[in-house]
Write a protein that holds these residues in place. Structure first.
Motif, short mmCIF file in Angstrom:
data_model
loop_
_atom_site.label_atom_id
_atom_site.label_comp_id
_atom_site.label_asym_id
_atom_site.label_seq_id
_atom_site.Cartn_x
_atom_site.Cartn_y
_atom_site.Cartn_z
N LEU A 1 0.85 -1.19 0.00
CA LEU A 1 0.00 0.00 0.00
C LEU A 1 0.88 1.24 0.00
O LEU A 1 1.98 1.23 0.60
N PRO A 2 0.45 2.33 -0.62
CA PRO A 2 1.24 3.57 -0.61
C PRO A 2 1.48 4.06 0.82
O PRO A 2 0.56 4.05 1.65
N ASP A 3 2.72 4.42 1.10
CA ASP A 3 3.11 5.06 2.37
C ASP A 3 2.93 4.14 3.59
O ASP A 3 2.89 4.61 4.73
N TYR A 4 2.82 2.84 3.36
CA TYR A 4 2.54 1.91 4.47
C TYR A 4 3.82 1.32 5.04
O TYR A 4 4.66 0.79 4.32
N TYR A 5 3.95 1.43 6.38
CA TYR A 5 5.08 0.87 7.12
C TYR A 5 4.57 0.12 8.35
O TYR A 5 3.42 0.28 8.77
N GLN A 6 5.48 -0.68 8.91
CA GLN A 6 5.18 -1.36 10.18
C GLN A 6 6.36 -1.19 11.13
O GLN A 6 7.52 -1.13 10.70
N ILE A 7 6.05 -1.15 12.40
CA ILE A 7 7.04 -1.49 13.42
C ILE A 7 6.65 -2.88 13.91
O ILE A 7 5.57 -3.09 14.47
N LYS A 8 7.50 -3.85 13.61
CA LYS A 8 7.26 -5.24 14.01
C LYS A 8 8.04 -5.52 15.29
O LYS A 8 9.27 -5.35 15.32
N ALA A 9 7.33 -5.92 16.32
CA ALA A 9 7.95 -6.17 17.62
C ALA A 9 7.84 -7.64 17.98
O ALA A 9 6.83 -8.29 17.70
N THR A 10 8.89 -8.18 18.58
CA THR A 10 8.84 -9.55 19.09
C THR A 10 8.96 -9.52 20.61
O THR A 10 9.66 -8.67 21.18
N PHE A 11 8.25 -10.44 21.25
CA PHE A 11 8.12 -10.45 22.71
C PHE A 11 8.33 -11.85 23.26
O PHE A 11 8.07 -12.84 22.58
N ASP A 12 8.76 -11.91 24.51
CA ASP A 12 8.71 -13.12 25.31
C ASP A 12 7.80 -12.80 26.48
O ASP A 12 8.10 -11.91 27.29
N THR A 13 6.65 -13.48 26.56
CA THR A 13 5.69 -13.17 27.62
C THR A 13 5.68 -14.21 28.73
O THR A 13 4.71 -14.30 29.50
N CYS A 14 6.74 -15.00 28.81
CA CYS A 14 6.92 -15.99 29.89
C CYS A 14 5.71 -16.92 29.97
O CYS A 14 5.35 -17.53 28.98
N ASP A 15 5.07 -17.02 31.14
CA ASP A 15 3.99 -17.98 31.31
C ASP A 15 2.60 -17.43 30.99
O ASP A 15 1.60 -18.14 31.12
N SER A 16 2.53 -16.17 30.57
CA SER A 16 1.24 -15.62 30.17
C SER A 16 1.10 -15.69 28.65
O SER A 16 2.09 -15.68 27.93
N MET A 17 -0.14 -15.76 28.18
CA MET A 17 -0.37 -15.70 26.74
C MET A 17 0.08 -14.35 26.22
O MET A 17 0.64 -14.23 25.14
N GLY A 18 -0.17 -13.28 26.99
CA GLY A 18 0.47 -11.99 26.74
C GLY A 18 -0.24 -11.02 25.83
O GLY A 18 0.32 -9.99 25.49
N ALA A 19 -1.48 -11.31 25.44
CA ALA A 19 -2.17 -10.43 24.49
C ALA A 19 -2.30 -9.02 25.01
O ALA A 19 -1.99 -8.04 24.31
N ASN A 20 -2.77 -8.86 26.24
CA ASN A 20 -2.95 -7.52 26.79
C ASN A 20 -1.62 -6.80 26.96
O ASN A 20 -1.51 -5.59 26.69
N PHE A 21 -0.61 -7.53 27.40
CA PHE A 21 0.72 -6.94 27.56
C PHE A 21 1.25 -6.44 26.21
O PHE A 21 1.74 -5.31 26.09
N ILE A 22 1.17 -7.28 25.20
CA ILE A 22 1.67 -6.92 23.88
C ILE A 22 0.92 -5.72 23.31
O ILE A 22 1.53 -4.75 22.83
N ASN A 23 -0.40 -5.75 23.38
CA ASN A 23 -1.19 -4.65 22.82
C ASN A 23 -0.94 -3.33 23.55
O ASN A 23 -0.92 -2.26 22.92
N SER A 24 -0.74 -3.39 24.86
CA SER A 24 -0.42 -2.17 25.61
C SER A 24 0.91 -1.59 25.16
O SER A 24 1.05 -0.37 24.98
N CYS A 25 1.90 -2.46 24.96
CA CYS A 25 3.21 -2.00 24.48
C CYS A 25 3.10 -1.37 23.10
O CYS A 25 3.69 -0.32 22.82
N LEU A 26 2.33 -2.00 22.22
CA LEU A 26 2.19 -1.51 20.85
C LEU A 26 1.54 -0.12 20.82
O LEU A 26 1.94 0.75 20.04
N GLU A 27 0.52 0.07 21.65
CA GLU A 27 -0.14 1.38 21.67
C GLU A 27 0.79 2.46 22.21
O GLU A 27 0.74 3.61 21.76
#
Length: 443
Positions: A169-195
């Protein structure tokens, strides 16, 4: 059906009665039936109600177990939540079969999870790329408060990458982040970091003197984790000398091994077979994912995407015969947790984890993948020997009998009859008609 506004603000009983007015022939009877599934402890029922929205009652699913699953030298009793009895029976038989042949082996290959900030920016990629290390430092610094506890547990943000997506797409970029969330699935943690990354990105570019006015506008499209986690990967395998497979359904070990491997090769090369093949794997995996309060939809979506990672959909399991050794294995990504979310709230999810010895997320990955491999072994074994229907339909016999409202005496006669006859819906119907006709004549 009438249109209603403010449904979510109604009380539970008001919601129930509105729904019943729309479709129930006997609202009072249906209301009583629904209430019969409420938990007898009001506090526990309140907990269940809060798991979701517009809750009316509870939907029960069978909670069963596979005893004596030998994994990495440890005997486990594995909980499964699934409505199909043949799945639990088949996985249990596979567990028993491999118990005397060294059991299942498993290892976690990696635990990286992925999140993305999707944004539009009219500047030059190379210009941003050259200063991305400086931006990365700011992103990590301003997310530090969010990652503090995760870092204490040994996890956190592993890496940040700038991805040029202008070919899509025109002008489209990403910041791609990788995480280790230990024993949690980590969805809320990851999304909070991304925001937080998104806020930092906008402020950093706006304030950076190296960008001119035309480059200061950053449009954040969305910030969200990805359920595709190809680097959160587990491997499980079984292996045995072919001679130790023993005779199976009158078939020599060599013939069985050859037919089994051929069946897996078909699943690797034919999408119609691969889809059913992999569905069988998830029969096992989903059942333990549900039992432990994890997200089976995320696990399935990731697994199916991984099965198509080379551009075509293929089998998740593989098989080899080399130097007289039969080996069957699975490599599968899955993001699971053993702390937080429903794993900490649902009483049966907690009991499931207790039953498994309160495993880490990595161990739960191994257990779930093992059940998937066991289920797949059982299915392919049946397909290449007796056929799937012989055992499958006999496991469903009681369900079919219940559709005819068979009583205890009729069930006893039917079970005995189908010990030596093929089970089918029509065959059961004919038998029930005969039993009832004979009884009518006798009376």
């Amino acid at each position: 059906m009438e249109i209603i506004s403010g449904f979510s603000k109604l009380s539970k009983e008001e919601k129930m009665r509105w729904v019943l007015r729309q479709f129930a022939d006997n609202p009072a009877q249906t209301e009583a039936e629904w209430k019969s599934f409420w938990h007898q402890d009001p506090d526990m029922q309140k907990l269940f109600d809060e798991f979701s929205e517009n809750t009316l009652t509870n939907f029960y699913m069978p909670f069963g177990v596979i005893p004596n699953l030998l994994l990495n030298g440890e005997l486990l009793c594995v909980p499964m939540v699934i409505e199909e009895s043949s799945v639990v029976a088949a996985a249990g038989k596979a567990a028993k079969y491999w118990q005397s042949r060294g059991g299942f082996k498993a290892q976690v290959i990696d635990v990286k999870k992925v999140g993305q900030v999707h944004f539009l920016w009219k500047g030059e990629y190379n210009k941003l790329y050259c200063v991305f290390d400086e931006l990365k430092e700011a992103l990590l610094d301003q997310a530090a408060a969010l990652t503090q506890n995760m870092r204490k547990r040994g996890g956190g943000i592993l890496d940040l990458e700038l991805v040029d997506m202008r070919h899509v797409l025109p002008d489209y970029y990403q910041i791609k982040a990788t995480f280790d969330t230990c024993d949690s699935m980590g969805a809320n943690f990851i999304n909070s970091c991304l925001e937080q990354f998104a806020k930092t990105l906008q402020n950093w570019i706006t304030a950076n003197a190296m960008f001119d006015d035309s480059e200061r506008d950053v449009t954040i499209v969305m910030c969200i984790l990805s359920n595709y986690t190809p680097d959160c990967l587990v491997r499980v395998w079984v292996e045995s000398p072919i001679e130790a497979l023993t005779e199976i359904e009158g078939m020599s070990p060599q013939t069985f091994a050859f037919k089994f491997k051929t069946a897996v090769e078909i699943a690797k090369n034919d999408v119609f077979r691969a889809t059913t093949h992999n569905k069988g794997i998830f029969n096992g995996i989903d059942a333990i994912i549900l039992a432990t309060g994890n997200d089976f939809r995320a696990v399935e979506a990731c697994g199916h995407a991984y099965a198509a990672r080379h551009g075509r959909y293929t089998s998740l399991t593989d098989c080899s015969i080399e130097n007289g050794i039969f080996k069957f294995w699975i490599d599968i990504p899955m993001a699971v947790g053993t702390v937080g979310g429903l794993t900490a709230l649902h009483p049966l999810a907690k009991k499931s984890l207790d039953m498994l010895g309160n495993p880490s997320a990595q161990k739960l990955m191994q257990i779930a993948a093992t059940v998937g491999l066991a289920q797949n072994f059982a299915a392919v074994k049946s397909l290449t020997t007796t056929g799937i229907q012989k055992g499958h339909m006999k496991m469903h016999l009681l369900n079919i009998l219940r559709t005819f409202e068979a009583n205890d005496e009729e069930i006893k006669v039917a079970v005995e009859h189908f010990k030596t006859n093929v089970v089918s819906f029509n065959a059961v119907r004919e038998l029930m008609e005969q039993i009832r006709q004979d009884k009518y004549i006798a009376e």
